[in-house]
Design a protein around this motif. Structure first.
Motif, PDB file in Angstrom:
ATOM      1  N   CYS A 264      13.625 -16.893 -47.144  1.00  0.00           N
ATOM      2  CA  CYS A 264      13.984 -16.668 -45.802  1.00  0.00           C
ATOM      3  C   CYS A 264      14.573 -15.521 -45.170  1.00  0.00           C
ATOM      4  CB  CYS A 264      14.980 -17.970 -45.183  1.00  0.00           C
ATOM      5  SG  CYS A 264      14.379 -19.543 -45.613  1.00  0.00           S
ATOM      6  N   ALA A 268      12.883 -12.804 -42.655  1.00  0.00           N
ATOM      7  CA  ALA A 268      13.628 -12.530 -41.489  1.00  0.00           C
ATOM      8  C   ALA A 268      13.731 -10.993 -41.341  1.00  0.00           C
ATOM      9  CB  ALA A 268      14.997 -13.376 -41.277  1.00  0.00           C
ATOM     10  N   PHE A 282      17.118 -16.440 -36.723  1.00  0.00           N
ATOM     11  CA  PHE A 282      15.961 -17.427 -37.232  1.00  0.00           C
ATOM     12  C   PHE A 282      16.378 -18.585 -37.617  1.00  0.00           C
ATOM     13  CE2 PHE A 282      14.783 -12.750 -37.604  1.00  0.00           C
ATOM     14  CZ  PHE A 282      13.569 -12.605 -37.321  1.00  0.00           C
ATOM     15  N   PHE A 284      14.795 -21.620 -39.965  1.00  0.00           N
ATOM     16  CA  PHE A 284      13.809 -22.246 -40.891  1.00  0.00           C
ATOM     17  C   PHE A 284      13.872 -23.510 -41.373  1.00  0.00           C
ATOM     18  CE2 PHE A 284      14.300 -17.336 -41.268  1.00  0.00           C
ATOM     19  CZ  PHE A 284      12.861 -17.092 -41.584  1.00  0.00           C
ATOM     20  N   ILE A 294       9.199 -20.785 -39.383  1.00  0.00           N
ATOM     21  CA  ILE A 294      10.036 -20.252 -38.573  1.00  0.00           C
ATOM     22  C   ILE A 294       9.896 -21.509 -37.448  1.00  0.00           C
ATOM     23  CG2 ILE A 294      10.786 -18.731 -36.644  1.00  0.00           C
ATOM     24  CD1 ILE A 294       9.737 -16.529 -38.616  1.00  0.00           C
ATOM     25  N   ILE A 297      13.793 -18.627 -32.302  1.00  0.00           N
ATOM     26  CA  ILE A 297      14.665 -17.326 -32.665  1.00  0.00           C
ATOM     27  C   ILE A 297      15.513 -17.070 -31.351  1.00  0.00           C
ATOM     28  CG2 ILE A 297      12.959 -16.320 -34.232  1.00  0.00           C
ATOM     29  CD1 ILE A 297      11.835 -14.661 -31.952  1.00  0.00           C
TER      30      ILE A 297
END
Length: 349
Positions: A264, A268, A282, A284, A294, A297
């Motif tokens: 992750c 990112a 972000f 996840f 994702i 955001i």
């Protein structure tokens, strides 16, 4: 170098920006971004910072336009265009993340009722329905059947949806009271909101004329929130609410870095570099193959939720196990970019 900051009570970013200027003996002024003469008032300013919010209807009306205009005037701003044009706009994020081939959860948007109805006859359920805006899992619902989806579509292309879900707000207030996170007064306030709309509700239009869904990925008891600010990143694990599928806004947070999937962090950094953003948070989850996807955001976040983080990573995946202040990174990076550009201009001469 002259710095201007828009500060409002309860705005944690600007409080830390002001503290940073004091610590570093930097010249700064406080300004009111809502002023009709704000362009004139920022004459001679080199850097402008404003943590505009999706909870203030005024910010949604003009914040992005003002910041872009100031940038065109030669003022370095936070957040800049690449950072905030897609803020609180899940549909915009869909297009952006798909365009740069980021691992976004499969997402679908329709602007004609007939096309949306045709799609629900061809797809599988459950799906997650979302409005373009909203944070903390507001305006997010799990649609389990085709008939539920049809009702959502009829409403989306009919009366539409209020941007503030009063019943969900009350339910969260009750859940927070039961878990000890809020007092009973919060429940009373939530109940009052059923009958007396907030200023935000009264001044925002209903969402209609489109419908947006995402695939539902089951068996996630949490999500991973990663925040990238230039070449540094930090993360938390957020557990889902009880008897729910949503983690955002749950307040049930795990801070140990051992609970953070490093893929992750890597994704990112990679995605943020493609976006060219000053700051990106972000969210996840993991698909059936264990791969990070994702959800959405945002440029903003609540700094207080991250004070217990054990440290942060740099973009080479080195770990720094120490306390940090991400709000101060924002203004530090902006000042560094300004000074580098000034030095470059001087060298050209």
């Amino acid at each position: 170098m002259k710095i201007a900051i828009h500060h409002t009570e309860g705005d944690f970013f600007s409080k830390h920006w002001i503290d940073y200027c004091g610590e570093q003996k930097l010249t700064y002024i406080l300004v009111n971004a809502y002023s009709s003469n704000i362009i004139e008032e920022l004459e001679g300013i080199d850097i402008f910072l404003w943590h505009h919010s999706n909870y203030d209807y005024r910010d949604a009306l003009f914040a992005k336009q003002l910041l872009y205009s100031l940038n065109k005037k030669g003022i370095r701003v936070f957040p800049n265009f690449n950072t905030n044009w897609h803020f609180d706009d899940k549909v915009g994020q869909k297009y952006l993340l798909e365009a740069i081939e980021a691992p976004l959860i499969p997402s679908y948007v329709f602007y004609r009722k007939s096309e949306a109805l045709k799609w629900i006859n061809e797809t599988s359920f459950p799906k997650v329905f979302k409005l373009r805006g909203g944070s903390g899992s507001s305006n997010v619902k799990l649609i389990r059947t085709k008939s539920e989806a049809k009702k959502i579509i009829n409403k989306a292309f009919g009366r539409g949806f209020g941007q503030f879900d009063r019943f969900t707000h009350l339910r969260y207030r009750i859940e927070n009271f039961r878990s000890g996170k809020e007092g009973f007064s919060a429940v009373i306030k939530g109940f009052i909101r059923l009958f007396i709309a907030s200023e935000y509700s009264n001044n925002t239009s209903r969402e209609k004329g489109y419908v947006y869904f995402q695939d539902f990925i089951p068996n996630n008891d949490s999500d991973i929130r990663v925040i990238v600010i230039k070449n540094r990143a930090f993360a938390i694990k957020r557990m889902v609410r009880k008897n729910d599928f949503r983690a955002s806004g749950s307040g049930n947070i795990i801070y140990s870095k051992d609970n953070i999937n490093l893929d992750c962090i890597k994704i990112a950094f990679e995605v943020n570099k493609k976006i060219g953003s000053q700051s990106t948070a972000f969210d996840f989850v993991f698909d059936n193959n264990g791969l990070p996807k994702i959800v959405e955001i945002s440029y903003g976040f609540v700094p207080g939720a991250y004070h217990k983080c054990e440290g942060y990573w740099d973009d080479k995946m080195n770990w720094y196990g120490k306390q940090f202040n991400p709000s101060k990174w924002m203004i530090e990076n902006l000042i560094e970019d300004f000074e580098l550009s000034k030095l470059y201009s001087t060298n050209l001469v």
